[in-house]
Design an enzyme around this catalytic site. Sequence first.
Site, PDB file in Angstrom:
ATOM      1  N   HIS A 103      -5.949   0.434   6.243  1.00  0.00           N
ATOM      2  CA  HIS A 103      -4.776  -0.407   6.162  1.00  0.00           C
ATOM      3  C   HIS A 103      -5.085  -1.853   6.498  1.00  0.00           C
ATOM      4  CE1 HIS A 103      -2.553   3.207   5.300  1.00  0.00           C
ATOM      5  NE2 HIS A 103      -2.355   3.503   6.613  1.00  0.00           N
ATOM      6  N   ALA A 173      -3.728   5.787  -1.528  1.00  0.00           N
ATOM      7  CA  ALA A 173      -4.012   6.780  -0.757  1.00  0.00           C
ATOM      8  C   ALA A 173      -2.427   7.413  -0.021  1.00  0.00           C
ATOM      9  CB  ALA A 173      -4.790   6.537   0.591  1.00  0.00           C
ATOM     10  N   LEU A 174      -2.526   8.758   0.147  1.00  0.00           N
ATOM     11  CA  LEU A 174      -1.306   9.122   0.707  1.00  0.00           C
ATOM     12  C   LEU A 174      -1.316  10.071   1.964  1.00  0.00           C
ATOM     13  CD1 LEU A 174      -0.067  12.239  -0.414  1.00  0.00           C
ATOM     14  CD2 LEU A 174      -0.123  10.787  -2.510  1.00  0.00           C
ATOM     15  N   GLY A 175      -0.665  10.362   2.688  1.00  0.00           N
ATOM     16  CA  GLY A 175      -0.638  11.364   3.867  1.00  0.00           C
ATOM     17  C   GLY A 175       0.693  11.250   4.240  1.00  0.00           C
ATOM     18  N   GLY A 186       3.382   8.102   4.449  1.00  0.00           N
ATOM     19  CA  GLY A 186       3.610   7.947   3.086  1.00  0.00           C
ATOM     20  C   GLY A 186       2.507   7.522   2.110  1.00  0.00           C
ATOM     21  N   VAL A 187       2.439   6.380   1.693  1.00  0.00           N
ATOM     22  CA  VAL A 187       1.391   6.145   0.357  1.00  0.00           C
ATOM     23  C   VAL A 187       1.008   4.619   0.807  1.00  0.00           C
ATOM     24  CG1 VAL A 187       3.371   5.379  -1.179  1.00  0.00           C
ATOM     25  CG2 VAL A 187       1.048   6.054  -1.849  1.00  0.00           C
ATOM     26  N   SER A 188      -0.233   4.309   0.679  1.00  0.00           N
ATOM     27  CA  SER A 188      -0.663   2.935   0.417  1.00  0.00           C
ATOM     28  C   SER A 188      -1.252   2.376  -1.001  1.00  0.00           C
ATOM     29  CB  SER A 188      -1.605   2.527   1.559  1.00  0.00           C
ATOM     30  OG  SER A 188      -2.858   3.691   1.644  1.00  0.00           O
ATOM     31  N   CYS A 204     -11.037   8.824   3.300  1.00  0.00           N
ATOM     32  CA  CYS A 204     -10.430   9.864   3.097  1.00  0.00           C
ATOM     33  C   CYS A 204     -11.314  11.149   3.219  1.00  0.00           C
ATOM     34  CB  CYS A 204      -9.373  10.063   1.894  1.00  0.00           C
ATOM     35  SG  CYS A 204      -8.234   9.050   1.734  1.00  0.00           S
TER      36      CYS A 204
END
EC number: 2.3.1.181
Length: 255
Positions: A103, A173-175, A186-188, A204
């Site tokens: 991030h 990406a999400l987690g 959440g999501v980026s 990832c």
Amino acid sequence: MCATPVSPSPESPRSAQAGAAASDAAAQPVIVRWRGLEDYQASFDAMRAFTGSRSFETSDEIWLVEHPPVFTLGQAGDPAHLLAADSGIPLVKVDRGGQITYHGPGQVVGYLLLDLRRRKLMVRELVTRIEQAVIDTLAAYNLAGERKAGAPGIYVSPEQPNAGLHAGAKIAALGLKIRNGCSYHGVSLNVKMDLQPFLAINPCGYAGLETVDMATLGVAAGWDDVAQTLAASLIANIDGIPAAVGLPQAGAITA
């Protein structure tokens, strides 16, 4: 703690009250909070505190955040996917699913603090809706995104006219973490950022996976604009109805 109400017997007068409370809670609009540039650890601690203290009546929220440079490693992540430990960028081990990601400034991060039990929403369906929200957001800027089986996130579609060598590159990406039926993390979405730090990791967990941003694909939109579009798309896909999200002012904005 995110509580699920215990259903009383049909004869109990509390049954109608509980049902009405659940209906009212589910009908509450999602609150969008613009948190701006914030240290990752502060966001992480706040998400966990929010989720741990919420009740069945607590409104769902989406937090829009931009982080200073940081690598985050999922709870089952392999530290070997950090290829350059001397990058000077901190690594934070977190409790979401997935491997390592980056991030940084110029990336929109949307944290989804949702009561999935109240919404009667399964995790797999939530992931699908988040991915569709990203695809819809990209489409608003004339970009084509797609899913890849077994690899959560959104990738540049080969159908994107100017994709060139970036076809198949990861752009979002999400987690997630689910605790007591409630989601966080959440999501980026990469808007306009320094992509160099992604070279210090296997994004990832995939060696050699290219990561790209919207600016590289010709989009000149700013962070606020994309964040606003993404938040509206997330709410529309989660609630199934169009949503209007205002630009950041002070405190919370209710969509």
